[in-house]
Scaffold this active site. Structure first.
Site, PDB file in Angstrom:
ATOM      1  N   ASP A  60       0.863  -1.178   0.000  1.00  0.00           N
ATOM      2  CA  ASP A  60       0.000   0.000   0.000  1.00  0.00           C
ATOM      3  C   ASP A  60       0.904   1.234   0.000  1.00  0.00           C
ATOM      4  OD1 ASP A  60      -1.660   2.127   0.678  1.00  0.00           O
ATOM      5  OD2 ASP A  60      -2.811   0.974   2.159  1.00  0.00           O
ATOM      6  N   THR A 130      -4.277  13.740 -14.482  1.00  0.00           N
ATOM      7  CA  THR A 130      -5.474  13.752 -15.319  1.00  0.00           C
ATOM      8  C   THR A 130      -5.849  15.166 -15.762  1.00  0.00           C
ATOM      9  OG1 THR A 130      -7.861  13.374 -15.223  1.00  0.00           O
ATOM     10  CG2 THR A 130      -6.792  13.760 -13.135  1.00  0.00           C
ATOM     11  N   ASP A 131      -6.532  15.252 -16.892  1.00  0.00           N
ATOM     12  CA  ASP A 131      -7.042  16.559 -17.349  1.00  0.00           C
ATOM     13  C   ASP A 131      -8.202  17.042 -16.471  1.00  0.00           C
ATOM     14  OD1 ASP A 131      -9.015  14.775 -18.179  1.00  0.00           O
ATOM     15  OD2 ASP A 131      -9.040  15.433 -20.266  1.00  0.00           O
ATOM     16  N   TYR A 155     -12.624  12.920  -6.716  1.00  0.00           N
ATOM     17  CA  TYR A 155     -11.479  12.323  -7.433  1.00  0.00           C
ATOM     18  C   TYR A 155     -10.569  13.398  -8.003  1.00  0.00           C
ATOM     19  CZ  TYR A 155      -8.903  10.590 -11.488  1.00  0.00           C
ATOM     20  OH  TYR A 155      -7.914  10.347 -12.425  1.00  0.00           O
ATOM     21  N   SER A 156     -11.158  14.336  -8.774  1.00  0.00           N
ATOM     22  CA  SER A 156     -10.285  15.313  -9.437  1.00  0.00           C
ATOM     23  C   SER A 156      -9.676  16.280  -8.423  1.00  0.00           C
ATOM     24  CB  SER A 156     -11.017  16.050 -10.560  1.00  0.00           C
ATOM     25  OG  SER A 156     -12.243  16.573 -10.135  1.00  0.00           O
ATOM     26  N   LYS A 159      -6.648  14.508  -7.142  1.00  0.00           N
ATOM     27  CA  LYS A 159      -5.543  14.517  -8.118  1.00  0.00           C
ATOM     28  C   LYS A 159      -4.937  15.925  -8.207  1.00  0.00           C
ATOM     29  CE  LYS A 159      -4.277  11.553 -10.465  1.00  0.00           C
ATOM     30  NZ  LYS A 159      -3.321  10.411 -10.282  1.00  0.00           N
ATOM     31  N   ASN A 184      -9.143  11.003 -21.368  1.00  0.00           N
ATOM     32  CA  ASN A 184      -9.727   9.676 -21.124  1.00  0.00           C
ATOM     33  C   ASN A 184      -9.037   8.591 -21.942  1.00  0.00           C
ATOM     34  OD1 ASN A 184     -11.865  11.582 -20.277  1.00  0.00           O
ATOM     35  ND2 ASN A 184     -13.006   9.690 -19.904  1.00  0.00           N
ATOM     36  N   TYR A 212     -25.487   8.763 -18.916  1.00  0.00           N
ATOM     37  CA  TYR A 212     -25.837   9.768 -17.918  1.00  0.00           C
ATOM     38  C   TYR A 212     -26.408  11.019 -18.591  1.00  0.00           C
ATOM     39  CZ  TYR A 212     -22.775   7.061 -14.760  1.00  0.00           C
ATOM     40  OH  TYR A 212     -22.188   6.071 -14.015  1.00  0.00           O
ATOM     41  N   ARG A 286     -24.732  12.233 -13.493  1.00  0.00           N
ATOM     42  CA  ARG A 286     -23.725  12.222 -12.429  1.00  0.00           C
ATOM     43  C   ARG A 286     -23.713  13.610 -11.762  1.00  0.00           C
ATOM     44  NH1 ARG A 286     -17.746  11.038 -14.622  1.00  0.00           N
ATOM     45  NH2 ARG A 286     -18.202   8.876 -14.147  1.00  0.00           N
ATOM     46  N   PRO A 287     -23.739  13.694 -10.414  1.00  0.00           N
ATOM     47  CA  PRO A 287     -23.670  15.028  -9.782  1.00  0.00           C
ATOM     48  C   PRO A 287     -22.348  15.716 -10.139  1.00  0.00           C
ATOM     49  CG  PRO A 287     -24.075  13.286  -8.147  1.00  0.00           C
ATOM     50  CD  PRO A 287     -23.788  12.598  -9.438  1.00  0.00           C
TER      51      PRO A 287
END
Ligand code: NAD
Ligand code: DAU
Length: 353
Positions: A60, A130-131, A155-156, A159, A184, A212, A286-287
């Site tokens: 981990d 990530t973008d 998530y973003s 990151k 992506n 979505y 998706r919110p």
């Protein structure tokens, strides 16, 4: 002769990276450091188990002691850091693991580099990012390396925080770092919770294809091997302390991606495309759903000569073929058999091959 520590090498992009690099660089040695969460699958790197320049450690990245031991044992020249919680929907249901792995895990690795590397010469900490850190675009415009961060999901946000930490280690301690922010990805070995593999498998099994909202949201798609080639180029020739945006110049509305998948599945299985398209089902959005991502990758193209080689049409056809021809990999995930296999072969935690 380099020793490369790859984190998250049993996940989607990390396994594609290792499957490409271990054979291409037989004089380099690679160690895959992965916790094997639900998204990590040792079957994705199975063909490397016989390679003498590859090894695996179930660790981990948040575990400081275990990470230090790996550094002492392996003394990596490069750390290519893929390991993360990566699925936006999961981050909305439960953000904590995202903050722990993506922020604290990155911190643990940065601290290991700072503490264990006696000199920073010939060393590199590479953050695969990530973008999504740039937030959402309207109908026009592109994300540039200078675009302000404006993340929307847990998530973003995690990151974005880890990108900031990586840059802080460069400015504060002079740690040699590079960051790339990519659009992506799709291709083999992607966990079937992400749009393209989910749609392929549902289409093959005659299940609804959940789109979505209205399906108008736009993503820029890149075949995973093209991303891995870009990472190798940036690691080798990119400038220390710099960020590189990587994208496929393949902007598509989600609904167009899903219909392309339907048509590719119909072609590969000799079925009627209309029957498969009829599985498309519009569901609750998706919110905080970012409307559009589009990448300006002119820096990596001009400075390093990178270009995506795989078109969206051929990449989708190859990906559909891959999922059709790797039912063992898919069934292992669907039935949970791969998790049992991991426990038998690696134990609960902390055991290496
Ligand atoms: P993935 O979810 O398929 O794989 C993640 C891997 O990290 C898994 O093998 C998992 O077991 C491992 N991992 C998770 N937590 C860990 C921990 N605490 N310690 C050690 N290992 C751990 O992800 P992916 O799609 O391959 O993405 C890889 C990286 O690329 C991520 O950092 C992601 O943010 C970034 N990225 C992904 C995309 C994309 O489209 N998939 C695009 C741009 C950037
Ligand atoms: O842009 C890079 C990012 O791409 C990476 O950083 C992430 O790790 C990766 O997961 C991906 O994030 P997205 O949220 O864009 O990918 P996802 O496959 O989850 O969704 C793609 C688009 O499709 C998005 O607009 C949401 C939509 N979607 C997704 C799923 C799973 C649907 O319409 N239906 C679905 O069932």
């Amino acid at each position: 002769m380099k020793r490369i520590l790859v984190t998250g090498g049993s996940g989607f992009i990390g396994s594609n990276f290792l499957n490409l690099a271990v054979g291409r660089f037989p004089k380099w040695t690679f160690i895959n450091v992965d916790k094997l969460t639900y998204a990590g699958n040792p079957l994705s790197t199975q063909s490397l188990n016989a390679a003498t320049n590859y090894s695996f450690e179930r660790v981990d990245i948040c575990d400081e002691t275990a990470v230090r031991e790996v550094f002492l044992k392996f003394d990596p020249h490069w750390v290519i850091h893929f390991a993360a919680e990566s699925h936006v929907d999961r981050s909305i249901f439960g953000p904590r693991d995202f903050l722990e792995t993506n922020v604290m895990g990155t911190l643990t690795l940065l601290e290991a580099c700072r503490g264990q590397w006696s000199s920073f010469d010939d060393r590199l900490f590479y953050h695969v990012s990530t973008d999504e850190v740039y937030g959402s675009l309207g109908a026009e415009g592109l994300f540039h390396e200078t675009t302000a961060y404006d993340p929307s999901s847990p998530y973003s946000a995690s990151k974005a925080a880890s990108d900031h930490l990586v840059r802080a280690y460069y400015r504060t301690y002079g740690l040699p770092v590079k960051i790339s922010n990519c659009s992506n990805n799709y291709g083999p070995y992607q966990f079937p919770e992400k749009l393209i593999p989910l749609m392929i498998l549902n289409a093959l099994e005659g299940r609804p294809l959940p789109v979505y909202g209205t399906g108008e949201n736009v993503r820029d798609w890149l075949y995973v091997e093209d991303h891995c080639e870009a990472i190798l180029m940036v690691a080798d020739k990119g400038k220390i302390g710099q960020t590189y945006n990587i994208g496929g110049r393949a902007e598509k509305k989600n609904i167009d991606v899903v219909t392309a998948v339907c048509d590719a599945v119909a072609k590969a299985t000799k079925r009627d495309p209309g029957d498969i398209r009829s599985l498309i089902t519009f569901v609750k959005d998706r919110p905080g759903h970012d409307f559009r991502y589009a990448i300006d990758s002119s820096k990596v193209e001009k400075e390093l000569g990178w270009r995506p080689r795989v078109t969206f049409a051929s990449g989708i056809a190859e990906t559909v073929d891959w999922y059709l021809n790797h039912r063992d990999w898919v069934d292992g995930i669907r039935t949970g058999e791969y998790k049992k296999w991991i426990e038998v072969n690696y134990g609960q935690r902390g055991q290496s091959r």
